[in-house]
Design an enzyme around this catalytic site. Structure first.
Site, PDB file in Angstrom:
ATOM      1  N   LYS A 154      -0.984 -13.082  12.412  1.00 12.52           N
ATOM      2  CA  LYS A 154      -2.649 -13.269  12.469  1.00 12.52           C
ATOM      3  C   LYS A 154      -3.228 -14.368  11.567  1.00 12.52           C
ATOM      4  O   LYS A 154      -3.913 -15.059  12.027  1.00 12.52           O
ATOM      5  CB  LYS A 154      -3.380 -11.882  11.907  1.00 12.52           C
ATOM      6  CG  LYS A 154      -2.758 -10.763  12.702  1.00 12.52           C
ATOM      7  CD  LYS A 154      -3.447  -9.361  12.455  1.00 12.52           C
ATOM      8  CE  LYS A 154      -3.407  -8.933  11.105  1.00 12.52           C
ATOM      9  NZ  LYS A 154      -2.144  -8.826  10.690  1.00 12.52           N
TER      10      LYS A 154
ATOM     11  N   SER B 246       1.200  -6.295   9.858  1.00 12.60           N
ATOM     12  CA  SER B 246       1.252  -7.387   8.640  1.00 12.60           C
ATOM     13  C   SER B 246       2.416  -8.227   8.997  1.00 12.60           C
ATOM     14  O   SER B 246       3.536  -7.596   9.690  1.00 12.60           O
ATOM     15  CB  SER B 246       1.252  -6.598   7.569  1.00 12.60           C
ATOM     16  OG  SER B 246       1.630  -7.285   6.504  1.00 12.60           O
TER      17      SER B 246
ATOM     18  N   HIS C  48      -8.985  -4.670  12.628  1.00 11.49           N
ATOM     19  CA  HIS C  48      -7.841  -5.167  11.804  1.00 11.49           C
ATOM     20  C   HIS C  48      -7.360  -6.372  12.533  1.00 11.49           C
ATOM     21  O   HIS C  48      -6.302  -6.458  13.335  1.00 11.49           O
ATOM     22  CB  HIS C  48      -6.845  -4.187  11.544  1.00 11.49           C
ATOM     23  CG  HIS C  48      -5.764  -4.837  10.686  1.00 11.49           C
ATOM     24  ND1 HIS C  48      -4.409  -4.478  10.838  1.00 11.49           N
ATOM     25  CD2 HIS C  48      -5.856  -5.982   9.566  1.00 11.49           C
ATOM     26  CE1 HIS C  48      -3.878  -4.989   9.780  1.00 11.49           C
ATOM     27  NE2 HIS C  48      -4.434  -5.888   9.194  1.00 11.49           N
TER      28      HIS C  48
ATOM     29  N   ARG D 298       0.773  -1.459  -0.043  1.00  9.53           N
ATOM     30  CA  ARG D 298       0.167   0.160  -0.119  1.00  9.53           C
ATOM     31  C   ARG D 298       0.790   1.275  -0.079  1.00  9.53           C
ATOM     32  O   ARG D 298       1.894   1.174   0.538  1.00  9.53           O
ATOM     33  CB  ARG D 298      -1.033   0.013   1.109  1.00  9.53           C
ATOM     34  CG  ARG D 298      -1.994  -0.981   1.007  1.00  9.53           C
ATOM     35  CD  ARG D 298      -3.029  -0.912   2.339  1.00  9.53           C
ATOM     36  NE  ARG D 298      -2.422  -1.415   3.399  1.00  9.53           N
ATOM     37  CZ  ARG D 298      -2.335  -0.949   4.734  1.00  9.53           C
ATOM     38  NH1 ARG D 298      -2.989   0.500   4.664  1.00  9.53           N
ATOM     39  NH2 ARG D 298      -1.971  -1.350   5.729  1.00  9.53           N
TER      40      ARG D 298
ATOM     41  N   LYS E  62      -8.327  -2.331   1.197  1.00  7.61           N
ATOM     42  CA  LYS E  62      -8.066  -1.391   2.170  1.00  7.61           C
ATOM     43  C   LYS E  62      -9.035  -0.302   2.143  1.00  7.61           C
ATOM     44  O   LYS E  62      -9.353   0.273   2.969  1.00  7.61           O
ATOM     45  CB  LYS E  62      -6.702  -1.250   2.328  1.00  7.61           C
ATOM     46  CG  LYS E  62      -5.852  -2.049   2.890  1.00  7.61           C
ATOM     47  CD  LYS E  62      -6.265  -2.557   4.381  1.00  7.61           C
ATOM     48  CE  LYS E  62      -5.522  -3.778   5.107  1.00  7.61           C
ATOM     49  NZ  LYS E  62      -6.207  -4.320   6.392  1.00  7.61           N
TER      50      LYS E  62
END
Length: 350
Positions: free
Chosen positions: A239, A235, A217, A57, A198
């Site tokens: 997760k 990130s 998130h 991003r 996103k």
């Protein structure tokens, strides 16, 4: 047969396109991607693509329109950068003009597994594999729902159109602009498909708190006894890996809402980091990289054998796999769970 809504492209000001393709499945989107040289077929069946300059991003290239309905509801600063309605409208007109004479791919989708908070999203793109990405990541309406589909949020995705900073008030040739009043997102100059995902999450972060829903998130799973665990972390902290525990049902790997009734997945797919995936450590996720329908972003592949090298980070460490959530065998079909029993904060690679 394409499943087309009666709410057509002219409602978005899109006219004179070469062809329009509605809600295509993976196979024709593969074919269009390969025919245009935008991707390659791997030995296992996944679609391998490269995103060029942008392999993640671009927060410096993201702008929110400063307008009366949202001006006082946004914490303006280096993250939430303002732009004017005039600059947004100018870029909007350019993208509409750019679409003329081109093939356009439309996906009509939902976000939010809880019907109380479900929202309709339309993703319009010049790129067939970005259309497949949207189809992988969000919830697919029924045939009946598609016929009468009207989007609440619309995303115009033009990854191969480049903004001009001097003309468009941007920091580079990339621009991600959101107008809350118009419920419209413009994505230009970035092939990184995560910008689509996103942008939807940003919109949900704006609208859902007013409905007493906390956007999060995080990933989430549920045990046999109904105990829900959620995992927060940046990130790459684990997760997705931890939520795909084979002994528990996966609710979702990245974005959820927490309402008075419990938690629910926003998405219908997963966007897992692929770097250094192994069949031993992450068997469920690893298997998706060998499956038709998965998109692999910036994963290195041998051009002759078409075999993947998931350990090669030469293009980027942020290699990604996009796939429908039902590619994972142990999922919570409803995408919903009760209030969390365990909240895990991840601070390193788990």
């Amino acid at each position: 047969m394409e499943r087309k809504s009666s709410f057509g492209l002219k409602n978005h000001g899109i006219v004179n396109v070469r062809s329009e393709h509605w809600n295509l499945d993976a196979a024709p989107l593969y074919e269009a991607t390969l025919a245009r040289g935008l991707g390659h077929l791997s030995a296992g069946g996944a679609l391998v693509v490269e995103t060029g300059k942008h392999t993640g991003r671009s927060p410096r290239d993201k702008f929110l329109v400063e307008e009366p309905t949202s001006r006082d509801n946004i914490w303006w600063g280096p993250i939430n950068r303002p732009t004017s309605a005039e600059k947004f409208d100018n870029l909007h007109r350019q993208i509409l003009s750019y679409y003329q004479g081109r093939d356009v791919y439309v996906q009509d989708l939902f976000v939010g597994t809880d019907p109380q908070y479900r929202m309709s999203v339309r993703v319009i793109s010049e790129s067939p594999w970005h259309s497949l990405f949207a189809r992988n990541m969000f919830l697919r309406p029924s045939e009946k729902e598609l016929a009468a589909f009207v989007p609440e949020l619309t995303i115009l995705n033009a990854p191969y159109f480049h903004a001009v900073p001097e003309r468009d008030g941007t920091n580079s040739e990339c621009a991600i602009m959101m107008n809350f009043a118009q419920k419209l997102v413009l994505i230009a100059g970035s092939q990184y498909a995560g910008e689509i995902k996103k942008s939807v999450f940003s919109y949900l972060n704006y609208v859902l708190p007013d409905r007493n829903v906390l956007p999060m998130h995080c990933s989430a799973n549920i045990g046999a006894g109904g105990d829900v665990s959620i995992f927060f972390g940046l990130s790459g902290t684990g997760k997705t890996t931890l939520s795909a525990d084979g002994t528990r049902e996966l609710i979702g790997d990245d974005e959820h809402g927490w309402s008075n009734d419990g938690i629910f997945n926003f998405e219908g797919g997963c966007y897992a980091k692929a770097i250094n995936l192994s069949a031993e450590a992450e068997p469920e996720i690893y298997a998706t990289t060998r499956r038709f329908g998965t998109i692999l972003e910036n994963v290195v592949m041998d051009p002759r054998t078409r075999l993947l090298d998931l350990d090669d980070g030469s293009l980027t460490e942020n290699t990604r796999a996009s796939y429908p959530i039902d590619f994972i065998p142990n999922i919570r079909a409803s995408g919903m769970g009760g209030h969390p029993d365990n909240v895990v904060m991840l601070t390193a690679d788990a």
